[in-house]
Scaffold this motif. Structure first.
Motif, mmCIF file in Angstrom:
data_model
loop_
_atom_site.group_PDB
_atom_site.id
_atom_site.type_symbol
_atom_site.label_atom_id
_atom_site.label_comp_id
_atom_site.label_asym_id
_atom_site.label_seq_id
_atom_site.Cartn_x
_atom_site.Cartn_y
_atom_site.Cartn_z
ATOM 1 N N LEU C 119 0.854 -1.198 0.000
ATOM 2 C CA LEU C 119 0.000 0.000 0.000
ATOM 3 C C LEU C 119 0.885 1.242 0.000
ATOM 4 N N GLN C 120 0.672 2.093 -0.975
ATOM 5 C CA GLN C 120 1.386 3.383 -0.989
ATOM 6 C C GLN C 120 0.364 4.510 -1.029
ATOM 7 N N MET C 121 0.603 5.535 -0.203
ATOM 8 C CA MET C 121 -0.339 6.656 -0.117
ATOM 9 C C MET C 121 0.163 7.842 -0.959
ATOM 10 N N GLY C 122 -0.783 8.555 -1.551
ATOM 11 C CA GLY C 122 -0.439 9.615 -2.505
ATOM 12 C C GLY C 122 -0.054 10.946 -1.894
ATOM 13 N N PHE C 123 0.918 10.940 -0.989
ATOM 14 C CA PHE C 123 1.469 12.216 -0.521
ATOM 15 C C PHE C 123 2.576 12.628 -1.488
ATOM 16 N N MET C 124 2.170 13.266 -2.562
ATOM 17 C CA MET C 124 3.093 13.472 -3.673
ATOM 18 C C MET C 124 4.223 14.421 -3.337
ATOM 19 N N ARG C 125 4.051 15.248 -2.285
ATOM 20 C CA ARG C 125 5.140 16.193 -1.987
ATOM 21 C C ARG C 125 6.444 15.476 -1.674
ATOM 22 N N ARG C 126 6.312 14.259 -1.137
ATOM 23 C CA ARG C 126 7.546 13.512 -0.831
ATOM 24 C C ARG C 126 8.338 13.170 -2.090
ATOM 25 N N PHE C 127 7.683 13.303 -3.255
ATOM 26 C CA PHE C 127 8.357 12.990 -4.514
ATOM 27 C C PHE C 127 8.661 14.236 -5.337
ATOM 28 N N ASP C 128 8.343 15.382 -4.795
ATOM 29 C CA ASP C 128 8.647 16.640 -5.471
ATOM 30 C C ASP C 128 10.155 16.894 -5.353
ATOM 31 N N PRO C 129 10.836 17.171 -6.482
ATOM 32 C CA PRO C 129 12.290 17.337 -6.405
ATOM 33 C C PRO C 129 12.762 18.348 -5.340
ATOM 34 N N PRO C 130 12.145 19.515 -5.207
ATOM 35 C CA PRO C 130 12.633 20.416 -4.145
ATOM 36 C C PRO C 130 12.463 19.824 -2.739
ATOM 37 N N TYR C 131 11.319 19.220 -2.446
ATOM 38 C CA TYR C 131 11.137 18.641 -1.116
ATOM 39 C C TYR C 131 12.113 17.485 -0.889
ATOM 40 N N ARG C 132 12.334 16.676 -1.935
ATOM 41 C CA ARG C 132 13.303 15.575 -1.792
ATOM 42 C C ARG C 132 14.706 16.103 -1.521
ATOM 43 N N ALA C 133 15.076 17.151 -2.268
ATOM 44 C CA ALA C 133 16.412 17.721 -2.081
ATOM 45 C C ALA C 133 16.564 18.261 -0.666
ATOM 46 N N ALA C 134 15.492 18.871 -0.146
ATOM 47 C CA ALA C 134 15.561 19.421 1.212
ATOM 48 C C ALA C 134 15.703 18.286 2.228
ATOM 49 N N LYS C 135 14.925 17.231 2.048
ATOM 50 C CA LYS C 135 15.002 16.086 2.970
ATOM 51 C C LYS C 135 16.427 15.524 2.996
ATOM 52 N N GLN C 136 17.002 15.427 1.818
ATOM 53 C CA GLN C 136 18.362 14.884 1.745
ATOM 54 C C GLN C 136 19.362 15.790 2.465
ATOM 55 N N LYS C 137 19.210 17.085 2.293
ATOM 56 C CA LYS C 137 20.120 18.015 2.959
ATOM 57 C C LYS C 137 19.959 17.955 4.476
ATOM 58 N N ILE C 138 18.728 17.818 4.936
ATOM 59 C CA ILE C 138 18.514 17.674 6.381
ATOM 60 C C ILE C 138 19.223 16.418 6.873
ATOM 61 N N ASP C 139 19.038 15.330 6.136
ATOM 62 C CA ASP C 139 19.664 14.068 6.548
ATOM 63 C C ASP C 139 21.189 14.168 6.530
ATOM 64 N N GLU C 140 21.703 15.007 5.651
ATOM 65 C CA GLU C 140 23.167 15.204 5.585
ATOM 66 C C GLU C 140 23.673 16.137 6.693
ATOM 67 N N GLY C 141 22.755 16.738 7.423
ATOM 68 C CA GLY C 141 23.170 17.601 8.525
ATOM 69 C C GLY C 141 23.467 19.034 8.145
ATOM 70 N N VAL C 142 23.057 19.446 6.963
ATOM 71 C CA VAL C 142 23.406 20.789 6.488
ATOM 72 C C VAL C 142 22.910 21.880 7.439
#
Lengths: 336, 336, 336, 336
Positions: C119-142
């Motif tokens: 089951l996958q839910m349609g929270f499409m923001r998680r797949f938006d390139p800007p939101y993904r890039a931000a998530k990655q930067k947070i995870d990197e500790g920026v």
């Protein structure tokens, strides 16, 4: 008409006013300066060619050739200095906040009223060109009816632990938020009636030891039904970040500039610009403009604004927002 | 040390300097002012409490208690006033351009050198915080080796037809471009050796009748091999548009701000911001900074910059670029 | 491996998925479509060359050659369709929200678990390139440790009155805010534990009659101590305005774009750009990316995300925030 | 109506078209693919489920069930493939540039005309939403009469030395500038009549050895009196930088976006955003749009644009600009 001014307090903000008075307003002369510290008083007097300097501000107030004073002493002394200045018949420009308690605010306001002198409070954002332009556009109806107020007030560095004590600064919400509370009332054209606060000590644990916090979000409700939110932070390590939005029924206004020098640097690391270091760089022009308005009201007549009542209301909101955090509940501003 | 200054010329730019001198630099006193028009001289002297005013600048130069002069007369008189001021032993700050011909430039430079006085030219962009920050970053190597210079200089309104005559203004390329030519040499750290111009009278046909144009693009070649382009226009009806880019081997710097009040208006029509109306709003701070530097060089010693030679070179580039347009060919700066 | 998909629901979002499935993911074939309205079912099937179409989705579920379904029916039917699809052994991609009540959410999750389907839910923001890039930067500790979450979710037009009824949409906070609640948990890496809401019907009085509001501000508290605020509005007449900030101990990330075409128009009225009209223009790419991820999980294995539990939590926050508004008090998410 | 397409060339751009054709346009089927390299032909055919693949494009042209071809072979082969495709009665979409010499351009155009097939050239910027929006605004008169064209075309990486040879790429001005030359004619609505070039090999000395340069500025004169400037660079190490401005008598349009993900990172180092890596990230949508237009012209009738004549004119400007650099003089486009 030209007027003689006495400057009371020559600390951080006092120095700002000394320079502003010295160079920006031609109708003004700083005739005397008072500061508890003799070396500071002497040094600033020499720097700006101020004829007289004192360590006791009452000596300054005793001079008959002074028409007005600018008060830049620590917050806890504002009320007493205002009362004394009013009693001496001087017009008063006072740094914000008026006081951290409402009874004290009311004592000051009563003294000013009884003496019939003018009082202007140093909410310099009201004199910042972008904020003024926004206010004018709201009044022109560009965004229809304002319905939501959002403001961000963030400092780039932690304040000193000594200053952070609630008995000195009033706590972060009162100390930093007072500008946003004043802006909220001014731009929305309506009183704040209720507040809800979440906050905590999230980045600088040492602040907890002196009873302060470093981050907060504050929901607002206005008398006209409008709503709002203010966020405050002490850890905007990227720069001094002050911006405000007013959303209306027909559009929105966004006030803010996080960039100081208008230089974009484009390298392999991306596109970068600098940020505004701190409040003097951002609001220097506004400090000059508010003093010019104060002088204009004295020399040409007119009631200065923001008034002491404005300062009292901003303090009331700050007290309510702090209580909301302490008691974890919505607090009516009329409660405090 | 404090100095007495004489202001020569109280027209558009003269008024700017009167206000700047009156309020911005504490070590300076405007002791006297000269303007051909008696009413202007009197009005400005009263406004800024200047003790003496004259219609003949030579009377001003005759005062022994004046150490330096600020020259803000029409361009065609700059050289003669500089020569007279130098002969009188006054340090000189002069509005740009030095002159519209190279022989005249050289006469002025020779007189200054013979008298041993200091001369600073009013290329205020060099004192604009964004331009200064960019220069510093280039010197730090942030963008590697500069290889391409691009600059846009556009006025929001057509100049007067009287001023536009080539014998008065030198023509649009010389009059407006001189700032970009100076900036080009300064930021690229290299002399301009060749120019190629396309231009025309495209929006205001009445300019053609007085021999001027309203739009131009000018290719540059630098001694170090670098290249560049400057565009000039009199029809930036949307605002005063000054921006500059320096592209290097390791990145690029973009200097510019087309926004004045930092307010975004968001309505059904889109997101809008205002623009910078004209040069005083954009460069007001730079005018103060260049005067402070001039005063500092006099009171504390040091060679002022930009120099008279800088002004001569900017004029040479402007003459070459104008000739390139007239003769439809690349022109070497060394030809003129 | 290539898979056959059944699309259930061909209304507004169903049409988005029909086009996305038809053109964006090569490993997928829409084998069948179901919609209550026969004309819609036929028209969409013809448009995208879908071989089979039905008015009863259970006929679609009965096909053995279908491996997965995309559910884009009205919210009130999500749970029942999910239960039926799980019982039929189909993998499930469902539009948000899962349901407006937690017991219903739990029924759906139990059915999915029992059937062992994905089951996958349609929270499409998680797949938006800007939101993904931000998530990655947070995870990197920026930005260091995230301490404050701020999000704005504003629609350019009022929803229909029929949809606005709380029994249909769940009310503005649940309907619009669910994306921000999901983003908050995801970017802060911590659960929301408490909410405080102010809101009202400030621009469209007709919404009051159907029990809805048009503006709200919601304070958040996170399990890790972090705080936040979300503002929601139905009257962003200037455009679809979605932006998010995460402030950390070492910096801040701002995600947002209010501009669609990258064209600046500079005229006497100022500098203007257009804005993003609505969600398809802003998140079109994200809709394709989330479907690609769903297909990848089926064809190559892997657990799809955001999960049903993510959807349940977002619903829980929405219910709590709505209750906070109704009862004028802070509400713990664990209460609901 | 649905059509079968043959793709000729499966190198860098060929792969872009394979993916675009496979996923973006529903009325199209890639029936066959030809590439000199058998492994490439097979691999791409398998990837996109293309039924037939060849190493000799003439076999592809021999298929009667193919109505149109997309040509993505090296520039030096464009003319011959176009001639052969026209002779085979196929409609033609060809990557730019048409050719590096005008006689070759003319051979191709004659063959297309004789065969009565449609020809569309791959100037994808004309299909980029921002450029299209700008063109529409110009046509609506938003900026009055266009008088100045400015365009920047910069690549983030040096091209290969093999490709840089003038006999292969035509040299930087022709290879990179051809997009700007086409955009110039299109947006200004007027032919370029004269060019002046400055340029050099300033960052990558190895390019000099193969006869190429890495930076250039090119002045333009248009038939309607307008002027312009294009700057080209191979060392935009900060990102793919394509932006264009058209200044008119009543305003200006600025087209450009140097930011890819709409994420601002704010740290002690300043405010930073990423940039567009390269042309696929910037113009991906435009590649799909131009193919859709080509297909629409075939299936529904209509003349495709940009035409072969547009491509010929862009080549002519490029040849003239290169000659201006070589001969250090203004060159009329009518000379070449």
């Amino acid at each position: 008409m030209s007027i003689n001014i006495g400057l009371i307090g020559a600390g951080r903000m006092g120095k700002v006013y000394a320079q502003t008075l010295a160079f920006t307003v031609s109708e003004v002369r700083i005739l005397a300066l008072a500061d508890l510290d003799p070396a500071t008083a002497r040094e600033q007097a020499e720097r700006y060619a101020i004829p007289y300097h004192y360590t006791d501000y009452r000596q300054l107030l005793a001079r008959e050739d002074i028409q007005a004073v600018v008060i830049a002493t620590p917050t806890s002394t504002h009320v007493q200095v205002i009362i004394d200045a009013a009693a001496a018949g001087k017009h008063i420009f006072s740094e914000k906040p008026l006081s951290q308690t409402l009874p004290e605010c009311d004592r000051a306001l009563a003294a000013v009223k009884a003496a019939g002198v003018k009082l202007q409070m140093g909410f310099m954002r009201r004199f910042d060109p972008p904020y003024r332009a926004a206010k004018q556009k709201i009044d022109e109806g560009v965004i229809g009816t304002p319905v939501m107020f959002k403001s961000t007030g963030r400092d780039p560095v932690r304040t000193s632990l000594e200053f952070a004590r609630r008995e000195n600064s009033g706590g972060m919400i009162l100390d930093m938020g007072v500008h946003d509370f004043d802006t909220a009332r001014w731009l929305m054209g309506s009183e704040v009636t209720r507040v809800q606060t979440e906050g905590g000590c999230l980045v600088y644990p040492e602040l907890k030891d002196v009873g302060d916090i470093d981050n907060a979000v504050i929901n607002l409700r206005f008398a006209n039904g409008g709503i709002g939110n203010i966020d405050l932070s002490r850890n905007a390590v990227y720069g001094y970040d002050i911006h405000t939005e007013v959303l209306g029924s027909e559009g929105s206004l966004l006030i803010g500039r996080l960039q100081q020098t208008a230089v974009l640097v484009m390298t392999r690391q991306g596109v970068t610009h600098d940020t505004v270091p701190y409040f003097l760089e951002r609001f220097g022009e506004a400090y000059a403009a508010e003093i010019r308005e104060f002088v204009r009201c004295i020399t040409q007549g007119g009631e200065p604004s923001p008034t002491g009542l404005d300062a009292r209301q901003a303090t009331a909101i700050g007290i309510a927002a702090t209580r909301s955090l302490d008691e974890n509940r919505p607090v009516l501003v009329s409660e405090v």
